[in-house]
Design a protein around this motif. Structure first.
Motif, PDB file in Angstrom:
ATOM      1  N   ALA A  60       8.418  29.683   4.405  1.00 15.43           N
ATOM      2  CA  ALA A  60       9.406  29.395   3.368  1.00 15.43           C
ATOM      3  C   ALA A  60      10.789  29.192   3.969  1.00 15.43           C
ATOM      4  O   ALA A  60      11.584  28.381   3.473  1.00 15.43           O
ATOM      5  CB  ALA A  60       9.427  30.518   2.343  1.00 15.43           C
ATOM      6  N   SER A  61      11.098  29.920   5.041  1.00 18.01           N
ATOM      7  CA  SER A  61      12.419  29.763   5.662  1.00 18.01           C
ATOM      8  C   SER A  61      12.595  28.369   6.253  1.00 18.01           C
ATOM      9  O   SER A  61      13.708  27.809   6.224  1.00 18.01           O
ATOM     10  CB  SER A  61      12.622  30.821   6.744  1.00 18.01           C
ATOM     11  N   THR A  62      11.510  27.800   6.760  1.00 17.65           N
ATOM     12  CA  THR A  62      11.584  26.434   7.296  1.00 17.65           C
ATOM     13  C   THR A  62      11.822  25.438   6.175  1.00 17.65           C
ATOM     14  O   THR A  62      12.613  24.490   6.328  1.00 17.65           O
ATOM     15  CB  THR A  62      10.289  26.085   8.051  1.00 17.65           C
ATOM     16  N   PHE A  63      11.154  25.655   5.042  1.00 18.30           N
ATOM     17  CA  PHE A  63      11.374  24.775   3.892  1.00 18.30           C
ATOM     18  C   PHE A  63      12.812  24.892   3.399  1.00 18.30           C
ATOM     19  O   PHE A  63      13.451  23.883   3.067  1.00 18.30           O
ATOM     20  CB  PHE A  63      10.406  25.137   2.767  1.00 18.30           C
ATOM     21  N   ARG A  64      13.331  26.113   3.365  1.00 19.47           N
ATOM     22  CA  ARG A  64      14.714  26.304   2.932  1.00 19.47           C
ATOM     23  C   ARG A  64      15.673  25.632   3.901  1.00 19.47           C
ATOM     24  O   ARG A  64      16.665  25.023   3.479  1.00 19.47           O
ATOM     25  CB  ARG A  64      15.018  27.798   2.831  1.00 19.47           C
TER      26      ARG A  64
ATOM     27  N   ALA B 135      26.048  30.908   5.737  1.00 16.87           N
ATOM     28  CA  ALA B 135      25.951  31.921   4.684  1.00 16.87           C
ATOM     29  C   ALA B 135      24.545  32.505   4.583  1.00 16.87           C
ATOM     30  O   ALA B 135      24.371  33.653   4.139  1.00 16.87           O
ATOM     31  CB  ALA B 135      26.364  31.318   3.346  1.00 16.87           C
ATOM     32  N   GLU B 136      23.531  31.742   5.006  1.00 15.75           N
ATOM     33  CA  GLU B 136      22.147  32.207   4.920  1.00 15.75           C
ATOM     34  C   GLU B 136      21.494  32.334   6.293  1.00 15.75           C
ATOM     35  O   GLU B 136      20.267  32.392   6.404  1.00 15.75           O
ATOM     36  CB  GLU B 136      21.318  31.236   4.068  1.00 15.75           C
ATOM     37  N   ALA B 137      22.289  32.378   7.328  1.00 19.90           N
ATOM     38  CA  ALA B 137      21.749  32.334   8.689  1.00 19.90           C
ATOM     39  C   ALA B 137      20.752  33.455   8.966  1.00 19.90           C
ATOM     40  O   ALA B 137      19.780  33.262   9.717  1.00 19.90           O
ATOM     41  CB  ALA B 137      22.891  32.377   9.694  1.00 19.90           C
TER      42      ALA B 137
END
Length: 268
Positions: A61-65, A80-82
């Protein structure tokens, strides 16, 4: 650099073909390659693939985000989401910074260096100018660096992917633009109509003057002749038209005369 852009465009098509059959870890690895590939700045087609969207509910999911950040977000959004996103390579950082400049250029065409330094998290002007020059060579934007006034002047920038929720705002903006065009067109048509009416009036006035001119000229000649006296010998030229002692006055008569000049006038 234009040749590079064409080659990477072909690479983008290859990535899309590979993504159709990839799943799981293989698809996540492919996405990272796309984000790092030079010249690839549009990701909407990749996001629309069902197998790519399935990553949002998987272990990747992190890759999709991260892919959505590259498609719609900025470098500031990534920072901000690193903590929840995969780390970026230097090539990916620069690409996301290029896209961030494009986002700023869509809002204002003259961007101060201070705004760019903050938005791109760069330490000095030299890094900023190198990044902008790199973006220009990649055909991401066109413009000039105003070092004296410390700003970037943008003439052109590429378009970014559009989110579905933004379509209504875009449609509303286009509708307002169409209404404005109709208002301008109506004003132009009104001005053309007034110009044509004025032209017709002027043509009618010209024709009227041309038709009345001969008659007015004839009436004027008749009025002028009434106030003139003619010599007694019947010559057709008024005596008042020539000086009393003018030699030409003696030759206006149609028959031979012996002319003697006297003190008070002509003696025959």
């Amino acid at each position: 650099m234009s040749a590079e852009v064409k080659v990477t465009g072909q690479n983008q098509e290859q990535f899309l073909l590979l993504a159709k059959s990839a799943k799981g870890a293989a698809l996540a690895t492919l996405i990272h390659q796309v984000l790092e590939a030079p010249g690839v700045y549009v990701f909407g087609e990749l996001l629309d693939m069902p197998n790519v969207r399935e990553l949002a509910e998987s272990d990747f999911a992190s890759t999709f985000r991260l892919l959505t950040v590259f498609a719609y977000g900025t470098y500031a959004d990534y920072l901000a989401e690193a903590r929840n996103l995969p780390p970026l390579t230097e090539a990916q950082k620069n690409k996301l910074r290029h896209l961030s400049v494009v986002t700023l250029a869509a809002k204002v065409k003259c961007i101060p260096y201070a705004v760019l330094l903050e938005a791109l998290a760069l330490r000095n002007v030299r890094q900023l100018e190198d990044l902008v020059i790199e973006a220009v060579y990649a055909d991401v934007l066109r413009g000039s660096l105003d070092q004296r006034n410390q700003r970037l002047e943008v003439d052109y920038s590429i378009g970014r992917d559009i989110q579905r929720q933004d379509l209504s705002a875009i449609a509303r903006t286009l509708q307002e633009w169409c209404v404005g065009c109709e208002v301008v067109l109506s004003g132009i048509e009104e001005q053309v109509s007034r110009a044509n009416q004025h032209k017709e009036q002027q043509l009618g006035l010209k024709q009227q003057i041309e038709s009345e001119a001969p008659r007015e000229r004839q009436d004027l000649v008749q009025v002028e002749l009434k106030g003139l006296s003619f010599p007694p010998w019947g010559c057709g030229v008024p005596a008042a038209c020539l000086p009393l002692r003018s030699p030409q006055r003696a030759f206006l008569c149609p028959w031979p005369l012996i002319v003697l000049w006297g003190v008070g006038g002509v003696v025959t």
